[in-house]
Each structure stands twice: as C-alpha cells, then as structure tokens.
Design a protein around this motif. Structure first.
Motif, PDB file in Angstrom:
ATOM      1  N   GLU A  81      -6.711  19.631  30.436  1.00 40.33           N
ATOM      2  CA  GLU A  81      -5.645  19.576  29.752  1.00 40.33           C
ATOM      3  C   GLU A  81      -4.379  19.113  30.593  1.00 40.33           C
ATOM      4  N   ALA A  82      -4.272  19.460  32.093  1.00 45.31           N
ATOM      5  CA  ALA A  82      -3.345  18.867  32.964  1.00 45.31           C
ATOM      6  C   ALA A  82      -3.606  17.263  33.037  1.00 45.31           C
ATOM      7  N   GLN A  83      -4.856  16.769  33.079  1.00 50.32           N
ATOM      8  CA  GLN A  83      -5.139  15.425  33.217  1.00 50.32           C
ATOM      9  C   GLN A  83      -4.821  14.486  31.889  1.00 50.32           C
ATOM     10  N   LEU A  84      -5.171  15.162  30.820  1.00 49.41           N
ATOM     11  CA  LEU A  84      -4.435  14.574  29.660  1.00 49.41           C
ATOM     12  C   LEU A  84      -3.065  14.438  29.401  1.00 49.41           C
ATOM     13  N   THR A  85      -2.328  15.369  29.812  1.00 46.36           N
ATOM     14  CA  THR A  85      -0.972  15.298  29.799  1.00 46.36           C
ATOM     15  C   THR A  85      -0.542  14.229  30.625  1.00 46.36           C
ATOM     16  N   ILE A  87      -2.335  11.500  31.666  1.00 44.49           N
ATOM     17  CA  ILE A  87      -2.519  10.393  31.036  1.00 44.49           C
ATOM     18  C   ILE A  87      -1.588   9.818  29.819  1.00 44.49           C
ATOM     19  N   LEU A  88      -1.176  10.751  28.869  1.00 42.53           N
ATOM     20  CA  LEU A  88      -0.266  10.527  28.117  1.00 42.53           C
ATOM     21  C   LEU A  88       1.143  10.159  28.539  1.00 42.53           C
ATOM     22  N   GLY A  89       1.524  10.664  29.632  1.00 44.73           N
ATOM     23  CA  GLY A  89       2.834  10.425  30.148  1.00 44.73           C
ATOM     24  C   GLY A  89       2.704   8.981  31.012  1.00 44.73           C
ATOM     25  N   ARG A  90       1.649   8.603  31.131  1.00 42.20           N
ATOM     26  CA  ARG A  90       1.562   6.996  31.645  1.00 42.20           C
ATOM     27  C   ARG A  90       1.538   5.931  30.439  1.00 42.20           C
ATOM     28  N   LEU A 157      -5.292   3.673  28.053  1.00 42.40           N
ATOM     29  CA  LEU A 157      -4.945   5.023  28.424  1.00 42.40           C
ATOM     30  C   LEU A 157      -5.380   5.908  27.099  1.00 42.40           C
ATOM     31  N   SER A 158      -5.315   5.553  25.938  1.00 43.24           N
ATOM     32  CA  SER A 158      -5.632   6.161  24.586  1.00 43.24           C
ATOM     33  C   SER A 158      -7.233   6.309  24.914  1.00 43.24           C
ATOM     34  N   THR A 163     -11.451  10.406  25.507  1.00 43.05           N
ATOM     35  CA  THR A 163     -12.342  11.018  26.380  1.00 43.05           C
ATOM     36  C   THR A 163     -12.298  12.576  26.839  1.00 43.05           C
ATOM     37  N   LEU A 164     -11.205  12.663  27.451  1.00 45.85           N
ATOM     38  CA  LEU A 164     -10.886  13.941  27.504  1.00 45.85           C
ATOM     39  C   LEU A 164     -10.633  15.004  26.695  1.00 45.85           C
ATOM     40  N   MET A 165     -10.130  14.437  25.226  1.00 45.46           N
ATOM     41  CA  MET A 165      -9.953  15.380  24.251  1.00 45.46           C
ATOM     42  C   MET A 165     -11.282  15.744  23.850  1.00 45.46           C
ATOM     43  N   VAL A 166     -12.139  14.918  23.894  1.00 43.35           N
ATOM     44  CA  VAL A 166     -13.501  15.441  23.427  1.00 43.35           C
ATOM     45  C   VAL A 166     -14.092  16.348  24.337  1.00 43.35           C
ATOM     46  N   GLN A 167     -14.128  16.294  25.737  1.00 42.78           N
ATOM     47  CA  GLN A 167     -14.394  17.169  26.763  1.00 42.78           C
ATOM     48  C   GLN A 167     -13.733  18.547  26.426  1.00 42.78           C
ATOM     49  N   ILE A 168     -12.423  18.544  26.147  1.00 46.26           N
ATOM     50  CA  ILE A 168     -11.793  19.704  25.914  1.00 46.26           C
ATOM     51  C   ILE A 168     -12.256  20.464  24.424  1.00 46.26           C
ATOM     52  N   GLU A 169     -12.669  19.910  23.668  1.00 51.60           N
ATOM     53  CA  GLU A 169     -13.264  20.229  22.432  1.00 51.60           C
ATOM     54  C   GLU A 169     -14.611  20.807  22.722  1.00 51.60           C
ATOM     55  N   GLN A 170     -15.472  20.169  23.621  1.00 49.53           N
ATOM     56  CA  GLN A 170     -16.818  20.827  23.874  1.00 49.53           C
ATOM     57  C   GLN A 170     -16.541  22.067  24.533  1.00 49.53           C
TER      58      GLN A 170
END
Length: 299
Positions: A81-85, A87-90, A157-158, A163-170
C-alpha cells in the motif's frame, strides 16, 4: 377353570401376542443411519491462534470460529500500500503541466487575429502574420509532444499501480482465508486440530454434518425394486429403548441404479439375497436419530 386349562390358555395368549408383535414389527429392508458429512480444511498455512469449537457443537453458516496467524501477510499488505501511494504520487497532472503552453497558444492566436486585422488595413506586413502563424504551429507541436510524453509516463505508472493493486487483492484474499469461517449449518462430529498447532492449506480442521435431516441407507432385493420410487413415503422403525419400536415417516430420496453384493452386516427381508440395491430414506431428525444407529423400513 382348572389349572392345566389355565396354563394352556396363557400359553396360547403369549403365542398370539408374539405373532401379533412380529406382524407389527416386520420390515422390508434394514440398514443404518448416516448424514452428509463435510470435512472443513484450512485455507491458509500458519499457527492456529484461535479455534472456538468442540465436538457436538452446533454452528451456523458464515460463523467465524477461529483464525490463523496473519501478521506477516498484514505487514506485506501495508508495504504494498505504501508503494502504491508513492507510485500514484508520481503520476503527472497532464492538464496542469500543459496549462503554460496552452496559455501561450491562446495568446498567440489572439495576436494572430490582431495582426490579421492590421494586415487588412495595411498597418502590418504579411511577414508578421506568417511569423505568428509559424509560432502557433510550433506551440501546437510542443503541446502534442508534451501531452504524448506525459501520457506515456502516466500510463507506465498506472500499469505499475495496477500490478501492486492485484498483489494487494491477493493478500486480502489470503487474509480472509486466515479467518476460519464455517461454511454450513450443522453439528461438529470430529475435531482434528487444536489452538497453537501448525496447520497448512488443505489440512483438516473439523468434520461437520447437518443432522436436522438424516438418511437411512438400506438395501432391497431385485424383487422389491419395482415397489419403490423416488419421493415415495415409507415408514422407518427404530428401537425406542423400551423394547418397542418408534415409527417415523420418511421419504425415498435415492435409489441406486446398479445392483451390488449384500453387505455382511445388512440383511433384507429375503435373508441375504445375492444382489441388492441400496436406497436412501430421508427422515426429519428430532435429535433421537444418530449416525450409525440401526433402522428398518416398511413400504
């Protein structure tokens, strides 16, 4: 009445009573009760931190009865979640980053309109108009190039974010599976695991069965087969504990379409026919019927 006649009369009454009882308790097939049993297994690997069950306990579908240690999964989820935040910030704000060039373009277009009017009044030269047109073309190309570059960067970046969101869902799915949730109404028959034991995906935790309806598996001969049909009501007899029989109405829910050899512990009315057919009779259970209990069927 003299004594010999009284003895003979009493013996006759006993014989008649026995014959009557035999007729009342005769049966067409016999077998034992069983239920649809389900083994509930772990869906995650780890230490069992809580397991609030015991044999004989009644459970409801959807009831959470325990959980498996999920600390590492939760920490991994927070990291993603921190990595996702980040990436979205960039991700670039395309409209903001193009606003300066678009403002220059609007100014140049106004200047072109003004110079065009001056050229019509011979107050400006055609070269001035050509210069401003060339400037507008350059600005439009700069905007297109900048928009393309920002779009490519944003899309990249999207993709990383997806990719990270799928990992979070897993991980969320794995965390849900760390909760031991009972899937059906029923009574626990056997418990296989205890708190503080290590478990693994697919390892049995407990066995459960819905005992509100129970099945008598009985066997009939080929001669009896035509007398039965699915959903036919029959009479089920069991010992009442006082030397008599308890009668209950049941329904035939299954008839095997293939003959089999008679099990050693089961007899039909025709004293161990060579080949028999298995049937299942469903009986509403008021709590008196137990798995493995012997029963008889009359139809």
């Amino acid at each position: 009445m003299n004594k010999p006649k009284a003895i003979i009369f009493a013996a006759a009454i006993l014989v008649w009573t026995a014959c009557t009882n035999n007729n009342n308790t005769s049966f067409d097939a016999s077998g034992s009760f069983e239920a649809d049993e389900t083994i509930i297994s772990a869906e995650a690997t780890g230490l069992i931190k809580r397991l609030d069950i015991e044999e004989g306990q009644s459970l409801k579908a959807g009831q959470v009865v325990g959980y498996i240690d999920s600390v590492q999964l939760d920490l991994k989820k927070k990291q993603l979640e921190a990595q996702l935040t980040a990436i979205l910030g960039r991700k670039p704000d395309i409209s903001v980053q193009l606003s300066a060039l678009q403002e220059q373009l609007r100014t140049a277009e106004k200047e072109r309109e003004r110079i065009g009017n001056l050229v019509k009044g011979d107050a400006a030269t055609p070269k001035q108009l050509d210069d401003i047109n060339a400037q507008i073309v350059v600005l439009e190309k700069q905007i297109d190039a900048q928009k393309s570059s920002l779009s490519i960067s944003s899309e990249g970046l999207s993709k990383d974010a997806r990719t990270l969101m799928v990992q979070i869902e897993q991980l969320e799915d794995q965390l849900r599976k760390c909760k031991i949730t009972n899937p059906q109404d029923g009574t626990i028959l056997t418990q296989y695991a205890e708190v503080n034991e290590m478990t693994a995906t697919g390892k049995p935790l407990y066995k459960i069965a819905d005992l509100s309806s129970i099945f008598l598996r009985a066997y009939i001969s080929g001669n009896q087969l035509p007398k039965l049909k699915l959903n036919q009501n029959v009479t089920v007899l069991t010992d009442d504990g006082d030397g008599g029989f308890k009668e209950t109405e049941g329904s035939v829910v299954w008839i095997n379409d293939k003959a089999e050899f008679t099990p050693k512990t089961i007899q039909t009315k025709e004293e161990r026919a060579n080949r028999v057919y298995a049937i299942k009779v469903m009986v509403k259970n008021d709590g008196s019927y137990k798995i493995g209990m012997y029963g008889e069927v009359k139809f």
